[in-house]
Design a protein around this motif. Structure first.
Motif, PDB file in Angstrom:
ATOM      1  N   ARG A 185       0.833  -1.205   0.000  1.00 24.31           N
ATOM      2  CA  ARG A 185       0.000   0.000   0.000  1.00 24.31           C
ATOM      3  C   ARG A 185       0.871   1.259   0.000  1.00 24.31           C
ATOM      4  O   ARG A 185       0.494   2.280  -0.582  1.00 24.31           O
ATOM      5  N   ILE A 186       2.037   1.202   0.641  1.00 28.37           N
ATOM      6  CA  ILE A 186       2.976   2.324   0.549  1.00 28.37           C
ATOM      7  C   ILE A 186       3.430   2.493  -0.893  1.00 28.37           C
ATOM      8  O   ILE A 186       3.511   3.615  -1.409  1.00 28.37           O
ATOM      9  N   ARG A 187       3.724   1.365  -1.554  1.00 32.14           N
ATOM     10  CA  ARG A 187       4.139   1.439  -2.965  1.00 32.14           C
ATOM     11  C   ARG A 187       3.047   2.066  -3.811  1.00 32.14           C
ATOM     12  O   ARG A 187       3.319   2.917  -4.670  1.00 32.14           O
ATOM     13  N   GLU A 188       1.794   1.665  -3.584  1.00 30.23           N
ATOM     14  CA  GLU A 188       0.684   2.230  -4.352  1.00 30.23           C
ATOM     15  C   GLU A 188       0.629   3.748  -4.178  1.00 30.23           C
ATOM     16  O   GLU A 188       0.477   4.490  -5.161  1.00 30.23           O
ATOM     17  N   LEU A 189       0.727   4.201  -2.948  1.00 34.78           N
ATOM     18  CA  LEU A 189       0.623   5.638  -2.684  1.00 34.78           C
ATOM     19  C   LEU A 189       1.840   6.394  -3.179  1.00 34.78           C
ATOM     20  O   LEU A 189       1.737   7.540  -3.630  1.00 34.78           O
ATOM     21  N   SER A 190       3.027   5.741  -3.089  1.00 33.25           N
ATOM     22  CA  SER A 190       4.226   6.394  -3.609  1.00 33.25           C
ATOM     23  C   SER A 190       4.100   6.609  -5.109  1.00 33.25           C
ATOM     24  O   SER A 190       4.557   7.621  -5.655  1.00 33.25           O
ATOM     25  N   GLY A 191       3.448   5.665  -5.781  1.00 33.98           N
ATOM     26  CA  GLY A 191       3.239   5.809  -7.214  1.00 33.98           C
ATOM     27  C   GLY A 191       2.294   6.930  -7.573  1.00 33.98           C
ATOM     28  O   GLY A 191       2.298   7.420  -8.707  1.00 33.98           O
ATOM     29  N   SER A 192       1.477   7.356  -6.607  1.00 34.94           N
ATOM     30  CA  SER A 192       0.553   8.465  -6.866  1.00 34.94           C
ATOM     31  C   SER A 192       1.113   9.800  -6.407  1.00 34.94           C
ATOM     32  O   SER A 192       0.382  10.794  -6.364  1.00 34.94           O
ATOM     33  N   GLY A 193       2.399   9.815  -6.015  1.00 38.32           N
ATOM     34  CA  GLY A 193       3.046  11.088  -5.713  1.00 38.32           C
ATOM     35  C   GLY A 193       3.391  11.332  -4.272  1.00 38.32           C
ATOM     36  O   GLY A 193       4.044  12.331  -3.956  1.00 38.32           O
ATOM     37  N   LEU A 194       2.979  10.451  -3.349  1.00 41.49           N
ATOM     38  CA  LEU A 194       3.320  10.669  -1.950  1.00 41.49           C
ATOM     39  C   LEU A 194       4.730  10.165  -1.671  1.00 41.49           C
ATOM     40  O   LEU A 194       5.140   9.119  -2.187  1.00 41.49           O
ATOM     41  N   ASP A 195       5.476  10.895  -0.845  1.00 34.24           N
ATOM     42  CA  ASP A 195       6.782  10.395  -0.419  1.00 34.24           C
ATOM     43  C   ASP A 195       6.579   9.283   0.605  1.00 34.24           C
ATOM     44  O   ASP A 195       5.471   9.036   1.098  1.00 34.24           O
ATOM     45  N   PHE A 196       7.647   8.586   0.970  1.00 37.35           N
ATOM     46  CA  PHE A 196       7.555   7.407   1.828  1.00 37.35           C
ATOM     47  C   PHE A 196       6.887   7.741   3.157  1.00 37.35           C
ATOM     48  O   PHE A 196       5.958   7.058   3.587  1.00 37.35           O
ATOM     49  N   ASP A 197       7.339   8.777   3.833  1.00 39.76           N
ATOM     50  CA  ASP A 197       6.801   9.089   5.153  1.00 39.76           C
ATOM     51  C   ASP A 197       5.324   9.455   5.096  1.00 39.76           C
ATOM     52  O   ASP A 197       4.543   9.064   5.976  1.00 39.76           O
ATOM     53  N   ALA A 246     -11.377   3.885   9.489  1.00 41.11           N
ATOM     54  CA  ALA A 246     -11.902   4.458   8.246  1.00 41.11           C
ATOM     55  C   ALA A 246     -11.982   5.974   8.344  1.00 41.11           C
ATOM     56  O   ALA A 246     -11.652   6.692   7.384  1.00 41.11           O
ATOM     57  N   HIS A 247     -12.422   6.470   9.494  1.00 40.87           N
ATOM     58  CA  HIS A 247     -12.502   7.922   9.681  1.00 40.87           C
ATOM     59  C   HIS A 247     -11.117   8.558   9.579  1.00 40.87           C
ATOM     60  O   HIS A 247     -10.943   9.601   8.913  1.00 40.87           O
ATOM     61  N   ALA A 248     -10.119   7.916  10.214  1.00 42.40           N
ATOM     62  CA  ALA A 248      -8.760   8.458  10.166  1.00 42.40           C
ATOM     63  C   ALA A 248      -8.210   8.422   8.746  1.00 42.40           C
ATOM     64  O   ALA A 248      -7.539   9.368   8.308  1.00 42.40           O
ATOM     65  N   ARG A 249      -8.498   7.349   8.023  1.00 40.86           N
ATOM     66  CA  ARG A 249      -7.986   7.248   6.652  1.00 40.86           C
ATOM     67  C   ARG A 249      -8.621   8.302   5.751  1.00 40.86           C
ATOM     68  O   ARG A 249      -7.943   8.902   4.905  1.00 40.86           O
ATOM     69  N   ARG A 250      -9.906   8.552   5.911  1.00 39.54           N
ATOM     70  CA  ARG A 250     -10.566   9.566   5.087  1.00 39.54           C
ATOM     71  C   ARG A 250      -9.995  10.954   5.367  1.00 39.54           C
ATOM     72  O   ARG A 250      -9.946  11.808   4.480  1.00 39.54           O
ATOM     73  N   ALA A 251      -9.582  11.176   6.618  1.00 38.62           N
ATOM     74  CA  ALA A 251      -9.040  12.488   6.968  1.00 38.62           C
ATOM     75  C   ALA A 251      -7.671  12.728   6.355  1.00 38.62           C
ATOM     76  O   ALA A 251      -7.244  13.875   6.239  1.00 38.62           O
ATOM     77  N   LEU A 252      -6.995  11.657   5.957  1.00 31.92           N
ATOM     78  CA  LEU A 252      -5.631  11.802   5.460  1.00 31.92           C
ATOM     79  C   LEU A 252      -5.596  11.783   3.933  1.00 31.92           C
ATOM     80  O   LEU A 252      -5.000  10.890   3.317  1.00 31.92           O
ATOM     81  N   GLU A 253      -6.224  12.758   3.335  1.00 33.19           N
ATOM     82  CA  GLU A 253      -6.026  12.921   1.893  1.00 33.19           C
ATOM     83  C   GLU A 253      -4.571  13.348   1.673  1.00 33.19           C
ATOM     84  O   GLU A 253      -3.872  13.716   2.617  1.00 33.19           O
ATOM     85  N   PRO A 254      -4.040  13.263   0.452  1.00 36.88           N
ATOM     86  CA  PRO A 254      -2.590  13.413   0.256  1.00 36.88           C
ATOM     87  C   PRO A 254      -1.979  14.643   0.919  1.00 36.88           C
ATOM     88  O   PRO A 254      -0.928  14.541   1.556  1.00 36.88           O
ATOM     89  N   GLY A 255      -2.622  15.791   0.812  1.00 35.91           N
ATOM     90  CA  GLY A 255      -2.045  16.994   1.408  1.00 35.91           C
ATOM     91  C   GLY A 255      -1.955  16.881   2.917  1.00 35.91           C
ATOM     92  O   GLY A 255      -0.941  17.261   3.535  1.00 35.91           O
ATOM     93  N   THR A 256      -2.995  16.338   3.541  1.00 34.70           N
ATOM     94  CA  THR A 256      -2.992  16.177   4.996  1.00 34.70           C
ATOM     95  C   THR A 256      -1.940  15.163   5.427  1.00 34.70           C
ATOM     96  O   THR A 256      -1.266  15.341   6.447  1.00 34.70           O
ATOM     97  N   ALA A 257      -1.811  14.078   4.666  1.00 31.54           N
ATOM     98  CA  ALA A 257      -0.795  13.071   4.996  1.00 31.54           C
ATOM     99  C   ALA A 257       0.603  13.687   4.955  1.00 31.54           C
ATOM    100  O   ALA A 257       1.442  13.406   5.825  1.00 31.54           O
ATOM    101  N   ARG A 258       0.863  14.522   3.963  1.00 30.70           N
ATOM    102  CA  ARG A 258       2.178  15.178   3.886  1.00 30.70           C
ATOM    103  C   ARG A 258       2.402  16.098   5.088  1.00 30.70           C
ATOM    104  O   ARG A 258       3.474  16.114   5.690  1.00 30.70           O
TER     105      ARG A 258
END
Length: 867
Positions: free
Chosen positions: A294-306, A713-725
């Motif tokens: 899942r980290i690989r999937e998200l990294s492929g969409s532009g998110l850095d590892f952290d 699920a609530h926490a995951r929805r809150a972490l859209e890419p900008g928030t995760a960064r």
């Protein structure tokens, strides 16, 4: 003559019988009595409905018999009812949908990963409690309407079948399983070709896997199979057997389960339109690599590892089932490094960062090993043990990952396991409950059942077990080489009127299969007592590589072979679901005597309880949590003698014999005026009516949904890419700045006496000066931690009192915090102050493992007050 090639010829069902195929290929039949009885009517000679596999049955029934059934109006009516009932079950709203209608914010779907699943004996993909728990989790999720997707591996040899040699040594057999003969369907692309997942291996090799689907009621179970032509011989054997092979073989299995499993879920959702999972649940560390994919999937969409780690953590739940470090999968760090990175799987994801996730950074950890549970905890924002006691043990075991925090604050909660009542409740129990109002496991009206009916039910089930034991024992002795003329004694094995104790489980040393043999003469006296005899049915498998466990099995078998006692104690080989479904209902007492606290939960006693069987157990796992004298007996333990194993076992065995002789057996044989054991029957009634609802898998799954899945699920929805960064950046900033965070000064304004004591009900005003370095007050939380103290000033029963900023920085750059501390208890009392990172998206203040304490409180309490 042996065939040189094997394949499956599928039956062609007459049109009126076509619904049989749908019924056979949905494993709901394994817990739906009416459907099992329907299949039994297809071929009445098939008597063992618990072992009946409808897919195999339909493949074996003659064309003539099928034609006869197609003209049988009574059978067709039953078939139509069963088919409609299945459609209603699959399509109708259930508990989960009702919660959504009430406004609950629940995940669109959950992916549940496990290395084994025990759904039915017809799909032998389990070895013990972990797999049975996973199967019950899926079945309960189906009953509740939870949109779950199960993910596992398809082992072509399953787990081993067990038999005994003439001298009682365990023998293992691995029959080949043909997926085409199992209740499975190959997942296919739109053009009909088999869907597959592919993993990259070092040296340019690849690991291919097909995806088989089992339908567990409403829940799809995806099972990956490496036995495909595209693989080289070594790769074809990756899914050959459950828990087999060396370290690299196990690593391949766990990579396929975790990484390949995520890819299988994506493929399934793409082909079927099933909602994509918002929550990923890792049942034990074996599937932990799913987080890397899942980290690989998200990294492929532009998110850095952290940033990707933060997004993955938010939507991941990790369940640990082991109470000892030795039970955790650990791989050589170099082996893991060789299989990841640009030359292996997950190219583009830094191999060194992967290795850091599984590094044992706590005191005593081995830096050369990669720990799957440690990675699981680091990639899951929510984690749990499987009973209240196991949760506490897990917090102690993993406390080193959160230095500076007491074990009680380690972010590992607990959800006590449960069992799926429709699977484990005998049909006879269910029918009696139905007559008096109640569903499986929920029998509040048990108090209204007459004593005579309850006792007759128990005797009938005991009699069925006696018949079952004699048949299995005869078959076992024939395999051991005995001739029929030698086996007449089996006809008198066990007695349907004798107190029957059951003991069946895997055979690791901590479960102490042979504790009952510590004093053989004492046990023999119990078995042969002239007025209050006891009989014992034992079953269990030792791991093929565990010679110590095999020796325990042989020791028990040899004792049970003794002509003096063999009519009172038996060992049944090849313990599995089919045997268990007869064993649990037929026993009066379920025995469990593990080394406390090494039993994480121990659900076998739960299954027995649902059938009115009383528990006789060490206070470990679930029994520690729910034991009451109304439900059975607690075996006293000698926990303080852990270093003297022989002395401890002698004491606990003596306590077991004493309980059976002085309390259990007299209560069973103490008969009232009508010849009934009234006090025993009342315990059965309390077990069914009061304990039964607690041990249900639907209670367990509801807890997972409400306490873990929905927040994840609530926490995951809150972490859209900008928030995760932003969250990842904030954590990096806090970690870098934390060495300069300090509690510089603590003072208390209090109405204390000259001797330093204070009155109950008084309030302290705490003033604390804190250095935050480059951090701001919004980045931290300052707390007073207060409670009773021991002789070393350690705080117990701690309460937290938040302190608030009182103005800006002083001339030295320190921040002043203030707050009241209410003294609400008497006796030795103390407090300390600490600083924690604080952010709205943290699940707990301990999440980062960072804490700042006053220098004088680094190891002990501070500011002790006496009253």
């Amino acid at each position: 003559m042996k065939a040189i090639r094997r394949f499956t010829v599928r039956p062609v069902l007459p049109d009126p019988l076509r619904p049989l195929s749908d019924l056979a290929h949905n494993l709901r039949w394994s817990w739906h009595t009416e459907t099992r009885e329907l299949f039994q009517a297809v071929e009445p000679e098939v008597r063992r409905t618990a072992e009946c596999d409808p897919v195999r049955l339909l493949g074996a029934v003659s064309a003539g018999r099928l034609a006869e059934l197609a003209r049988d109006e009574k059978f067709l009516h039953r078939l139509a009812e069963a088919s409609q009932d299945l459609r209603d079950y699959l399509d109708g709203p259930r508990w989960y949908q009702e919660q959504q209608e009430l406004g609950a914010e629940l995940p669109a779907a959950v992916a549940y990963f496990s290395p084994e699943f025990g759904v039915t004996a017809a799909l032998p993909q389990y070895s013990g409690g972990l797999g049975i728990l996973a199967g019950d989790h899926l079945k309960a999720a189906s009953d509740l309407g939870v949109p779950l997707i199960g993910v596992g591996l398809l082992y072509r040899h399953g787990y081993f079948r067990q038999s005994l040699s003439r001298d009682g040594w365990q023998q293992e057999h691995y029959p080949v399983l043909d997926p085409n003969e199992l209740p499975l369907a190959l997942l296919r692309e739109a053009d009909g070709t088999p869907s597959r997942v592919v993993l990259a291996l070092p040296g340019g090799r690849s690991l291919h896997a097909h995806i088989w689907q089992a339908r567990v009621g409403r829940v799809p179970l995806l099972m990956l199979d490496s036995d495909v032509e595209e693989n080289a011989p070594g790769e074809r054997e990756v899914t050959d057997r459950l828990y087999g092979g060396g370290s690299e073989h196990r690593l391949f299995q766990e990579m396929l389960l975790g990484i390949g499993g995520v890819r299988a879920v994506r493929t399934y959702c793409r082909l079927t339109g099933h909602p994509e999972p918002e929550v990923f649940h890792t049942n034990e560390g074996h599937a932990g690599f799913l987080g890397l994919e899942r980290i690989r999937e998200l990294s492929g969409s532009g998110l850095d590892f952290d940033s990707a780690v933060e997004a993955v953590r938010a939507g991941t739940v990790f369940t640990t089932h082991t109470p000892v470090p030795a039970g955790i999968d650990r791989f050589d760090r170099e082996l893991v490094a060789r299989h990841f990175g640009d030359d292996g799987e997950l190219p583009g994801v830094c191999a060194e960062r992967i290795l850091q996730l599984g590094t044992e950074t706590y005191p005593g950890g081995e830096p050369g090993l990669f720990n799957m549970a440690v990675m699981g905890l680091r990639l899951a924002q929510r984690a749990n043990g499987v009973s209240t006691l196991h949760g506490a043990v897990s917090r102690e075991m993993f406390a080193g990952l959160w230095p500076g925090f007491d074990p009680a604050e380690v972010p590992v909660t607990s959800v006590t396991n449960g069992v799926h009542a429709p699977t484990w409740v005998a049909p006879e129990v269910f029918r009696l409950r139905s007559r008096y109002g109640g569903a499986p496991g929920r029998w509040e009206s048990a108090a209204g059942v007459p004593d005579r009916e309850l006792w007759d039910l128990r005797r009938s089930l005991r009699g069925q077990l006696v018949t079952e034991v004699r048949e299995r024992l005869h078959a076992s002795w024939r395999v051991r080489g005995a001739e029929p003329a030698e086996l007449g004694w089996i006809d008198s094995v066990l007695d349907p009127d004798v107190l029957t104790i059951g003991f069946a489980r895997r055979v690791p040393s901590y479960k102490r299969l042979t504790l009952m043999l510590r004093d053989r003469e004492r046990l023999t006296e119990l078995l042969l007592h002239p007025t209050r005899p006891v009989q014992i049915v034992v079953a269990g498998k030792a791991h093929p590589a565990d010679d110590g466990g095999k020796r325990l099995v042989r020791e028990l078998v040899r004792f049970s072979d003794d002509p003096r006692v063999r009519h009172r104690i038996v060992f049944l080989p090849d313990y599995g679901m089919a045997m268990a479904q007869k064993l649990y209902p037929g026993c009066d007492v379920w025995l469990n005597n593990p080394l406390r606290p090494l039993e994480a939960c121990g659900t076998s006693g739960m299954k027995a309880a649902l059938n009115g069987c009383l528990n006789l157990s060490v206070l470990d796992g679930w029994w520690d949590e729910w034991f009451e004298p109304d439900f059975g007996w607690a075996i006293p333990t000698a926990d303080g003698l852990a270093q003297d194993e022989d002395r401890r076992d002698d004491l606990e065995a003596a306590a077991l014999y004493e309980l059976i002789e002085d309390r259990v057996a007299p209560r069973f044989y103490d008969r009232g005026g009508e010849g009934l054991p009234e006090r025993w029957i009342e315990m059965v009634r309390r077990t069914l009516g009061t304990l039964g609802p607690k041990v249900l898998a639907d209670r367990m799954v509801c807890e997972y949904v409400e306490r873990l899945y929905a927040p994840a699920a609530h926490a995951r929805r809150a972490l859209e890419p900008g928030t995760a960064r932003r969250l990842a950046d904030w954590k990096a900033r806090v970690r870098a700045a934390w060495p300069r965070v300090a509690v510089d000064h603590v003072e208390a304004v209090a109405p204390t006496a000259a001797d330093g004591s204070a009155e109950l009900g008084a309030t302290l005003l705490l003033r604390v000066r804190v250095a935050l370095g480059v951090l701001e007050p919004d980045d931290v939380e300052v707390q007073a931690v207060a409670g009773r103290v021991d002789a070393a000033d350690g705080i117990s029963d701690a309460q937290l009192f938040p302190l608030k900023p009182a103005g800006g920085q002083d001339m030295e750059g320190r921040w002043l915090y203030e707050g009241p501390l209410a003294l609400d208890r008497t006796g030795p009392y103390g407090y300390t102050v600490r600083v924690l990172p604080a952010h709205p998206l943290l699940a707990t203040g301990a999440e980062l493992g960072l804490v700042a304490l006053p220098p004088e409180a680094a190891g002990d309490g501070a500011g002790v007050l006496m009253r």
